[in-house]
Design a protein around this motif. Sequence first.
Motif, PDB file in Angstrom:
ATOM      1  N   VAL A 124       0.863  -1.180   0.000  1.00 24.23           N
ATOM      2  CA  VAL A 124       0.000   0.000   0.000  1.00 24.23           C
ATOM      3  C   VAL A 124       0.903   1.234   0.000  1.00 24.23           C
ATOM      4  O   VAL A 124       1.594   1.512   0.984  1.00 24.23           O
ATOM      5  N   GLN A 125       0.899   1.953  -1.121  1.00 25.45           N
ATOM      6  CA  GLN A 125       1.778   3.108  -1.293  1.00 25.45           C
ATOM      7  C   GLN A 125       0.969   4.369  -1.511  1.00 25.45           C
ATOM      8  O   GLN A 125      -0.110   4.314  -2.115  1.00 25.45           O
ATOM      9  N   PRO A 126       1.471   5.520  -1.060  1.00 25.54           N
ATOM     10  CA  PRO A 126       0.826   6.773  -1.458  1.00 25.54           C
ATOM     11  C   PRO A 126       0.745   6.846  -2.984  1.00 25.54           C
ATOM     12  O   PRO A 126       1.724   6.553  -3.686  1.00 25.54           O
ATOM     13  N   TYR A 127      -0.419   7.206  -3.488  1.00 25.24           N
ATOM     14  CA  TYR A 127      -0.586   7.309  -4.936  1.00 25.24           C
ATOM     15  C   TYR A 127       0.315   8.408  -5.476  1.00 25.24           C
ATOM     16  O   TYR A 127       0.404   9.496  -4.903  1.00 25.24           O
ATOM     17  N   VAL A 128       1.007   8.099  -6.578  1.00 28.23           N
ATOM     18  CA  VAL A 128       1.851   9.107  -7.223  1.00 28.23           C
ATOM     19  C   VAL A 128       1.313   9.364  -8.631  1.00 28.23           C
ATOM     20  O   VAL A 128       1.003   8.427  -9.367  1.00 28.23           O
ATOM     21  N   PRO A 129       1.172  10.630  -9.012  1.00 29.91           N
ATOM     22  CA  PRO A 129       0.668  10.951 -10.349  1.00 29.91           C
ATOM     23  C   PRO A 129       1.770  10.847 -11.390  1.00 29.91           C
ATOM     24  O   PRO A 129       2.925  10.573 -11.065  1.00 29.91           O
ATOM     25  N   GLY A 130       1.403  11.080 -12.633  1.00 30.28           N
ATOM     26  CA  GLY A 130       2.396  11.110 -13.692  1.00 30.28           C
ATOM     27  C   GLY A 130       2.100  10.128 -14.806  1.00 30.28           C
ATOM     28  O   GLY A 130       1.124   9.363 -14.762  1.00 30.28           O
ATOM     29  N   ARG A 131       2.972  10.152 -15.814  1.00 27.82           N
ATOM     30  CA  ARG A 131       2.865   9.224 -16.941  1.00 27.82           C
ATOM     31  C   ARG A 131       3.734   7.999 -16.677  1.00 27.82           C
ATOM     32  O   ARG A 131       4.771   8.080 -16.006  1.00 27.82           O
ATOM     33  N   ASN A 132       3.280   6.872 -17.194  1.00 27.28           N
ATOM     34  CA  ASN A 132       4.030   5.629 -17.025  1.00 27.28           C
ATOM     35  C   ASN A 132       5.217   5.593 -17.982  1.00 27.28           C
ATOM     36  O   ASN A 132       5.092   5.941 -19.161  1.00 27.28           O
ATOM     37  N   VAL A 133       6.356   5.167 -17.457  1.00 31.05           N
ATOM     38  CA  VAL A 133       7.588   5.086 -18.238  1.00 31.05           C
ATOM     39  C   VAL A 133       8.182   3.699 -18.083  1.00 31.05           C
ATOM     40  O   VAL A 133       8.255   3.160 -16.976  1.00 31.05           O
ATOM     41  N   ARG A 134       8.617   3.134 -19.197  1.00 32.71           N
ATOM     42  CA  ARG A 134       9.333   1.864 -19.187  1.00 32.71           C
ATOM     43  C   ARG A 134      10.765   2.117 -19.672  1.00 32.71           C
ATOM     44  O   ARG A 134      10.974   2.730 -20.726  1.00 32.71           O
ATOM     45  N   ALA A 135      11.717   1.654 -18.897  1.00 35.44           N
ATOM     46  CA  ALA A 135      13.125   1.714 -19.283  1.00 35.44           C
ATOM     47  C   ALA A 135      13.591   0.293 -19.566  1.00 35.44           C
ATOM     48  O   ALA A 135      13.490  -0.580 -18.692  1.00 35.44           O
ATOM     49  N   SER A 136      14.069   0.046 -20.764  1.00 38.17           N
ATOM     50  CA  SER A 136      14.469  -1.300 -21.201  1.00 38.17           C
ATOM     51  C   SER A 136      15.962  -1.335 -21.457  1.00 38.17           C
ATOM     52  O   SER A 136      16.540  -0.355 -21.948  1.00 38.17           O
ATOM     53  N   PHE A 137      16.569  -2.496 -21.165  1.00 39.91           N
ATOM     54  CA  PHE A 137      18.018  -2.627 -21.349  1.00 39.91           C
ATOM     55  C   PHE A 137      18.361  -4.022 -21.827  1.00 39.91           C
ATOM     56  O   PHE A 137      17.912  -5.021 -21.270  1.00 39.91           O
ATOM     57  N   LEU A 138      19.180  -4.079 -22.873  1.00 42.52           N
ATOM     58  CA  LEU A 138      19.791  -5.322 -23.325  1.00 42.52           C
ATOM     59  C   LEU A 138      21.216  -5.006 -23.750  1.00 42.52           C
ATOM     60  O   LEU A 138      21.433  -4.173 -24.641  1.00 42.52           O
ATOM     61  N   ALA A 139      22.183  -5.653 -23.120  1.00 39.85           N
ATOM     62  CA  ALA A 139      23.588  -5.438 -23.457  1.00 39.85           C
ATOM     63  C   ALA A 139      23.974  -6.421 -24.560  1.00 39.85           C
ATOM     64  O   ALA A 139      24.554  -7.472 -24.306  1.00 39.85           O
TER      65      ALA A 139
END
Length: 351
Positions: free
Chosen positions: A201-216
């Motif tokens: 249970v976390q305080p709700y945070v606003p904003g847009r969803n971001v995905r950071a992807s990584f492949l070496a």
Amino acid sequence: MPRPTLILVYEPEAACRARLAAQGFVEQHALEISSYLAQSTDLPPEFPTIEKACAARGLDFLPLALDDAAKGLAGRPAENTLVWTLTDGVAYFRGGAAPALARLNGLPTIGADDSLFALCQDKFRSGAVLSALDLPVPPAGLASNGEWLAEPPPSSRGWFVKPNRLGAKIGIWPDSHCETLGHALELSRRVYGAYRDAVVVQPYVPGRNVRASFLAVRPETGTEALGIAFVDSDGDFQTMDDSMALYGDTGAQAVADGRYIEPKLSAVADSQPEAAASIRAIAARLMQALGLRDVFSMDFRVEADGTIHLIEFEVCPGLPCFDFRAYCRSQWQMSLPEAMAETAARRFFGR
């Protein structure tokens, strides 16, 4: 001497459903839980393409269902074997056993070590570790079946309630963003009754969803290869219904029925370059402090003023998902099968 072999270990949805049914889960909830393994349904049709891409680089390719992994990895020569685990899990799913089996047999792996497979699947514990590293994670409480195990902090925007060990950021129901702690406890009862899990249970945070992807693809690759994209869909957050419409057998049906619209991706750096730079720095911190490597993803919420909230990290990103495919194309100019084969070849041959 056999040719170098890339072994991909995956846990099928059907095997997971059978285990859950044996444990007494009702059919619908077993279906929902196993849907988190949908990439193990989506990728096998591409195994021949991956095999062809590997062969072009002097490698053999061997996909192994998780139940066959103990036998399939035993006795393999370490100098000619590389193990890539497609699915993680330490509670409902068992994929976290694969890197441990590889380690038991002295085999090298693609991805983080097995300790992180366990950590990232327990959201309360991983959040505590990330907070100790002074990273911008929302503080969290923990509740189980209507009782507080750790009370959440106050919040003027309400709270977000999600299962602790089932998936990641998914809120299960549309009312997972709730206005009162009483409602949060009620959601914990519903989650426990359906899935036998505690809730974060976390305080709700606003904003847009971001995905950071990584492949070496290249072993020496650093965070300059991190792909950072806004993931915009119709909803504020993903529910279980949304998740089931994305991938696997249920996703294919959703596409056929016209119920699925692929979210839109756009580079964060194009509109909020400072936020993108901060996300890159967070990735570097996790690689240094936790040992993330080779392949991973992170999820964020980014506010209009650039405030960043780290929601989670994953050591087994959804490789066949639309966002990771787009990342392979934009960052590496390769299809997913080509990127996987090239990653393995460079580990074996260093070219």
